[in-house]
Design a protein around this motif. Structure first.
Motif, PDB file in Angstrom:
ATOM      1  N   TRP A   1      -9.197   2.405   4.082  1.00 14.62           N
ATOM      2  CA  TRP A   1      -8.501   2.370   5.477  1.00 14.62           C
ATOM      3  C   TRP A   1      -8.883   1.177   6.295  1.00 14.62           C
ATOM      4  CZ3 TRP A   1      -4.235   4.591   5.796  1.00 14.62           C
ATOM      5  CH2 TRP A   1      -4.063   5.837   5.008  1.00 14.62           C
TER       6      TRP A   1
ATOM      7  N   ASP B   1       2.240   1.966   6.388  1.00  9.10           N
ATOM      8  CA  ASP B   1       2.671   2.970   7.627  1.00  9.10           C
ATOM      9  C   ASP B   1       1.866   2.740   8.779  1.00  9.10           C
ATOM     10  OD1 ASP B   1       3.012   5.181   9.264  1.00  9.10           O
ATOM     11  OD2 ASP B   1       3.316   6.555   7.601  1.00  9.10           O
TER      12      ASP B   1
ATOM     13  N   GLU C   1       1.582   3.943  11.757  1.00 13.77           N
ATOM     14  CA  GLU C   1       0.947   5.022  12.709  1.00 13.77           C
ATOM     15  C   GLU C   1      -0.164   5.583  11.927  1.00 13.77           C
ATOM     16  OE1 GLU C   1       2.297   5.334  15.666  1.00 13.77           O
ATOM     17  OE2 GLU C   1       3.584   3.590  15.101  1.00 13.77           O
ATOM     18  N   GLN C   2       0.137   5.955  10.615  1.00  6.60           N
ATOM     19  CA  GLN C   2      -0.861   6.644   9.723  1.00  6.60           C
ATOM     20  C   GLN C   2      -2.037   5.694   9.817  1.00  6.60           C
ATOM     21  OE1 GLN C   2      -0.271   6.858   5.709  1.00  6.60           O
ATOM     22  NE2 GLN C   2      -1.598   8.523   5.328  1.00  6.60           N
ATOM     23  N   LEU C   3      -1.884   4.564   9.763  1.00  4.11           N
ATOM     24  CA  LEU C   3      -2.830   3.613   9.444  1.00  4.11           C
ATOM     25  C   LEU C   3      -4.022   3.630  10.893  1.00  4.11           C
ATOM     26  CD1 LEU C   3      -4.615   1.078   8.322  1.00  4.11           C
ATOM     27  CD2 LEU C   3      -2.731  -0.312   9.026  1.00  4.11           C
TER      28      LEU C   3
ATOM     29  N   ALA D   1      -4.074   5.924  13.111  1.00  4.59           N
ATOM     30  CA  ALA D   1      -4.770   7.420  13.348  1.00  4.59           C
ATOM     31  C   ALA D   1      -6.036   7.319  12.276  1.00  4.59           C
ATOM     32  CB  ALA D   1      -3.849   8.290  13.000  1.00  4.59           C
ATOM     33  N   GLU D   2      -5.747   6.981  10.999  1.00  2.00           N
ATOM     34  CA  GLU D   2      -7.195   7.019  10.143  1.00  2.00           C
ATOM     35  C   GLU D   2      -8.084   6.163  10.556  1.00  2.00           C
ATOM     36  OE1 GLU D   2      -7.662   8.750   7.558  1.00  2.00           O
ATOM     37  OE2 GLU D   2      -6.081   9.735   6.977  1.00  2.00           O
TER      38      GLU D   2
END
Ligand SMILES: CSC[C@H]1O[C@@H](n2cnc3c(O)ncnc32)[C@H](O)[C@@H]1O
Ligand SMILES: [Zn+2]
Length: 430
Positions: free
Chosen positions: A99, A408, A410-412, A414-415
């Motif tokens: 990540w 992505d 948004e997911q990136l 957050a992680e």
């Protein structure tokens, strides 16, 4: 029928001249540069008021260190590494590295970078992020001979090379990554050079970054780090040397003789108070110098547009010479010379037919791009990463009108936020 046609942009050609013209891309390759009156293509991009340049090549970073951005600032290199960074890195998992690397790749794509050289841990996870995102990269498993995992690092480097060299549609190449002379004693470096010979792999290493490193090396071995590397055969396999800040005229002569390519990291060298590398002297000697950001924990971003401006200004003020690194030389370091430094000089770094379509498109309809007396000068001294509009790697659009096509966001975020915070919390509770 072409895959993509870039229509009517201001194109920085391989001869260093900028002309308004068209570029056609078929598959992964630039197949035509010149006016294409009625292009037949899957996608035609209107490039009027756009500057089209080779994608930037970041010749030295530790991508997953994005997770440690702003965790440890305002320190000298050895204090920073020993008291903050190495203890925190001990908690990294392979998922963290995946990540953290993807965050770095997103940041690099958004600022116009199409290829980077990385040295870190959990390299199969770095390679996975590279393969999925579509960027190009030269990857090295970092090795330190003084740690308990020294032999494991050698074995992992070998298997990583065998599995990933030329993988990801050829976008990934692999080097060996002995960290530095102060973490890799001579006997260990001899094992690394033997492995390089066996695999036919090149070497990516930190050299002569601080005055302390050079003084310690000279005290212990009666030789500078560059001279020691020459004696140990480290420079015989094709070497990418990061930093080279404290190098003497004798070192520069060795580097020239051995064809050492330098990854110059002005932002990191300034922030860690390491010093100013003698880049004008290296260029004068005919040494290949590329530009790098180093990791996001020492820079603290991965923005090659900023690095371009830093390299073009730092050496002027240091040498009291406005010609020390002119705008054109800085742009070359960020593109064609960077590609050569990574051993990819026949592949990327230039807009020429037959080269990979690794392309960055700047939107010039912004106040700071007017008037347009000299576009190279505007790129080096006035541009911002926010002007990056479209990025193409290997003929595939990765950033389309400022939007990611493979990531992505948004997911990136957050992680990356969750994992970065957790890592720092773990370091504080130890
Ligand atoms: C063994 S993997 C790479 C290793 O290098 C560390 N690192 C990050 N920035 C620098 C730098 O400027 N000089 C030397 N080493 C650096 C990183 O934290 C990893 O431990
Ligand atoms: Zn580094």
């Amino acid at each position: 029928m072409f895959n993509i046609v870039l229509k009517g942009g201001d194109v920085l050609g391989a001869d260093g001249q900028i002309r308004q013209t068209d570029i056609a891309i078929s598959g992964s390759i630039i197949t035509q540069i010149g006016t294409i009156p009625e292009p037949q293509a899957n996608r035609v991009i209107d490039c009027r008021n756009k500057l089209i340049v080779p994608g930037f090549v970041n010749t030295h970073t530790h991508a997953a260190m994005t997770l440690f951005r702003s965790y440890a600032d305002d320190m000298m290199l050895m204090d920073w590494l020993q008291t903050k960074i190495w203890p925190a890195e001990a908690n990294l998992t392979s998922e963290d590295v995946y990540w953290g690397t993807l965050l770095a790749i997103a940041e690099m794509i958004k600022s116009g970078t199409t290829c980077f050289a990385d040295m870190y841990f959990f390299m199969p996870d770095v390679a996975k992020a590279v393969a999925e995102s579509g960027i190009r990269a030269v990857l090295s498993r970092g090795m330190a001979g003084v740690t308990p995992s020294a032999n494991q690092a050698l074995a992992e480097s070998e298997s990583f090379y065998n599995e990933w060299h030329n993988a990801g549609d050829g976008r990934i190449t692999v080097m060996l990554g002995p960290h530095a002379p102060y973490t890799c004693p001579p006997d260990y470096l001899k094992k690394v050079t033997a492995l390089a010979g066996k695999l036919g792999a090149e070497i990516h290493i930190h050299l002569s970054e601080t005055a302390g490193e050079v003084a310690d090396c000279t005290k212990q071995y009666n030789k500078s780090p560059i001279a020691l590397m020459q004696e140990l055969g480290v420079l015989d396999h094709g070497t990418l040397a990061a930093h080279c800040v404290h190098v003497s005229p004798e070192d520069i002569a060795i580097m020239k003789e051995k064809g050492v390519r330098v990854a110059h990291n002005p932002g990191s060298n300034m922030k860690l108070a390491s010093g100013v590398a003698p880049i004008p002297q290296m260029l004068q000697a005919g040494i290949c110098v590329g530009l790098g950001t180093d990791g996001a924990a020492s820079n603290n971003n991965l923005d090659m547009v900023e690095e371009l401006r830093l390299v073009a200004t730092l050496h002027k003020v240091h040498g009291l010479d406005p010609l020390a690194v002119p705008a054109k030389a800085a742009v070359d370091m960020a593109t064609v010379q960077g590609a050569k430094a990574l051993g990819l000089g026949q592949v990327t770094g230039q807009l020429e037919t037959g080269y990979k379509a690794d392309i960055t498109i700047f939107d010039m309809q912004q106040p700071h791009w007017h008037p347009r007396h000299d576009r190279i000068s505007l790129l080096a001294y006035a541009a911002s990463a926010h002007d990056v509009h479209t990025v193409i790697v290997d003929g595939k659009i990765l950033l389309d009108n400022r939007q990611f096509t493979t990531i992505d966001q948004e997911q990136l975020f957050a992680e990356a936020d969750r994992r970065g915070m957790q890592l720092v919390k773990k370091s504080h509770t130890k």
